[in-house]
Design a protein around this motif. Structure first.
Motif, PDB file in Angstrom:
ATOM      1  N   GLY A  13      10.800  26.631 -26.227  1.00 22.40           N
ATOM      2  CA  GLY A  13      11.938  26.443 -25.333  1.00 22.40           C
ATOM      3  C   GLY A  13      11.794  27.116 -23.977  1.00 22.40           C
ATOM      4  O   GLY A  13      12.580  26.823 -23.061  1.00 22.40           O
ATOM      5  N   ALA A  14      10.836  28.014 -23.824  1.00 23.54           N
ATOM      6  CA  ALA A  14      10.663  28.746 -22.560  1.00 23.54           C
ATOM      7  C   ALA A  14       9.430  28.288 -21.786  1.00 23.54           C
ATOM      8  O   ALA A  14       9.073  28.911 -20.784  1.00 23.54           O
ATOM      9  CB  ALA A  14      10.582  30.244 -22.838  1.00 23.54           C
ATOM     10  N   ARG A  15       8.782  27.243 -22.243  1.00 26.49           N
ATOM     11  CA  ARG A  15       7.579  26.784 -21.551  1.00 26.49           C
ATOM     12  C   ARG A  15       7.951  26.069 -20.253  1.00 26.49           C
ATOM     13  O   ARG A  15       9.037  25.539 -20.107  1.00 26.49           O
ATOM     14  CB  ARG A  15       6.768  25.874 -22.478  1.00 26.49           C
ATOM     15  N   GLY A  16       7.034  26.082 -19.312  1.00 27.60           N
ATOM     16  CA  GLY A  16       7.271  25.465 -18.017  1.00 27.60           C
ATOM     17  C   GLY A  16       7.900  26.388 -16.991  1.00 27.60           C
ATOM     18  O   GLY A  16       8.224  25.953 -15.880  1.00 27.60           O
ATOM     19  N   ARG A  17       8.060  27.652 -17.302  1.00 29.31           N
ATOM     20  CA  ARG A  17       8.678  28.608 -16.380  1.00 29.31           C
ATOM     21  C   ARG A  17       7.647  29.487 -15.660  1.00 29.31           C
ATOM     22  O   ARG A  17       8.019  30.375 -14.903  1.00 29.31           O
ATOM     23  CB  ARG A  17       9.656  29.515 -17.134  1.00 29.31           C
ATOM     24  N   GLY A  18       6.383  29.275 -15.919  1.00 29.66           N
ATOM     25  CA  GLY A  18       5.354  30.093 -15.295  1.00 29.66           C
ATOM     26  C   GLY A  18       5.096  31.397 -16.003  1.00 29.66           C
ATOM     27  O   GLY A  18       4.430  32.286 -15.465  1.00 29.66           O
ATOM     28  N   TYR A  19       5.600  31.539 -17.232  1.00 29.13           N
ATOM     29  CA  TYR A  19       5.447  32.793 -17.957  1.00 29.13           C
ATOM     30  C   TYR A  19       3.981  33.096 -18.282  1.00 29.13           C
ATOM     31  O   TYR A  19       3.524  34.241 -18.163  1.00 29.13           O
ATOM     32  CB  TYR A  19       6.261  32.759 -19.248  1.00 29.13           C
ATOM     33  N   THR A  21       8.270  37.381  -8.629  1.00 29.30           N
ATOM     34  CA  THR A  21       9.407  36.586  -8.178  1.00 29.30           C
ATOM     35  C   THR A  21       9.021  35.163  -7.812  1.00 29.30           C
ATOM     36  O   THR A  21       9.511  34.588  -6.862  1.00 29.30           O
ATOM     37  CB  THR A  21      10.062  37.252  -6.956  1.00 29.30           C
ATOM     38  N   ALA A  22       8.127  34.564  -8.613  1.00 29.92           N
ATOM     39  CA  ALA A  22       7.653  33.226  -8.290  1.00 29.92           C
ATOM     40  C   ALA A  22       8.660  32.147  -8.667  1.00 29.92           C
ATOM     41  O   ALA A  22       8.583  31.042  -8.176  1.00 29.92           O
ATOM     42  CB  ALA A  22       6.329  32.951  -8.997  1.00 29.92           C
ATOM     43  N   ASN A  23       9.613  32.423  -9.565  1.00 32.52           N
ATOM     44  CA  ASN A  23      10.628  31.420  -9.878  1.00 32.52           C
ATOM     45  C   ASN A  23      11.989  32.096  -9.972  1.00 32.52           C
ATOM     46  O   ASN A  23      12.109  33.298  -9.759  1.00 32.52           O
ATOM     47  CB  ASN A  23      10.268  30.666 -11.170  1.00 32.52           C
ATOM     48  N   THR A  24      13.014  31.325 -10.297  1.00 34.71           N
ATOM     49  CA  THR A  24      14.375  31.846 -10.245  1.00 34.71           C
ATOM     50  C   THR A  24      14.964  32.123 -11.619  1.00 34.71           C
ATOM     51  O   THR A  24      16.159  32.339 -11.736  1.00 34.71           O
ATOM     52  CB  THR A  24      15.276  30.837  -9.507  1.00 34.71           C
TER      53      THR A  24
END
Length: 250
Positions: free
Chosen positions: A161-167, A9-12
């Motif tokens: 498109g999903a980079r920068g989310r901490g994945y 749960t590190a991001n929203t």
């Protein structure tokens, strides 16, 4: 292999929990990796050959995707395929200690044997006689006596498109956090892009050396070899583990 879902749960962002995929999802996982590695020279090393008729990467994409389908399937059968994102936008392929994807049974079961008829003559030589052998031997040489205890991060990819989310962090820490809690085990990877080295260093990986595919070819392809030493959590601090520390059960 456990199918427990670990929620982070590190991001929203929605659907930001790491999941373990099975063979039914191998095509979706492969497409994520195919898109993530479309500009990667290592991924196209066996495709961009002098005897491919001058095909572009766009023209080679279907075979690029097919190769990754075989590789993902091999990890579904013999390793660990992790996903994150609503549509599997982030994928990590891990091989647990003592496992590999290039034994003949896994090559047959995953369909990887079909590459013998799909690749050009030079492509077959690069893939079956160089790529698989070099990567296997490099890992053995780099890890030494700890090779049998090492987790191998074979692929880590996130769609543009999903980079920068901490994945990427979550896909790595799904394994590293658990093995740290359970007594520690080393981890190994090859980084195909120099820009990724600092990212892996933030997760505790240390650059050991560099190998080059096709050293005598027109377009040599370097790979940075990185190792995360075995660590264990003592209180709130990570400390090194002597050789022979516990490993994550598979």
């Amino acid at each position: 292999m456990s199918t427990t879902t670990v929620t982070l749960t590190a991001n929203t962002y929605a659907h930001d929990e790491v999941r373990i995929l099975g063979i039914e999802d191998y095509k979706s996982a492969a497409r994520t990796l195919a898109d993530a590695f479309f500009k990667d020279d290592v991924a196209f090393y066996c495709l961009e050959t002098p005897d491919n008729g001058g095909m572009t990467r766009e023209e080679l994409y279907p075979l690029h995707l097919e190769i990754l389908e075989y590789i993902v399937a091999a990890h579904c059968y013999n390793g660990l395929v992790l996903s994150i994102g609503e549509n599997n936008e982030g994928i990590a392929l891990w091989m647990p200690p003592g496992k590999n994807m290039d034994d003949w049974f896994t090559i047959f079961r995953s369909g990887m044997w079909r590459l013998w008829w799909k690749l050009t003559k030079e492509g077959k030589k690069r893939y079956f006689e160089e790529f698989l052998d070099v990567l296997h031997q490099t890992k053995v040489n780099a890890m030494g006596d700890q090779d049998k205890d090492a987790w191998y991060l074979v692929y880590l990819g996130v769609t543009p498109g999903a980079r920068g989310r901490g994945y990427a962090r979550k896909l790595i820490e799904f394994v590293t956090s658990k093995i740290d809690l359970e007594g520690g085990a080393p981890c190994y990877l090859e980084s195909s892009h120099i820009n990724n080295v600092p990212m892996y260093q933030r997760f505790g990986f240390v650059k050991k050396n560099c190998v080059v595919l096709g050293r005598d070819s027109e377009k040599p392809v370097p790979l940075d070899i990185m190792i995360r030493p075995a660590m264990k959590l003592v209180g709130e601090k990570l400390v090194p583990v002597p050789m022979g520390g516990r490993r994550l059960a598979d």
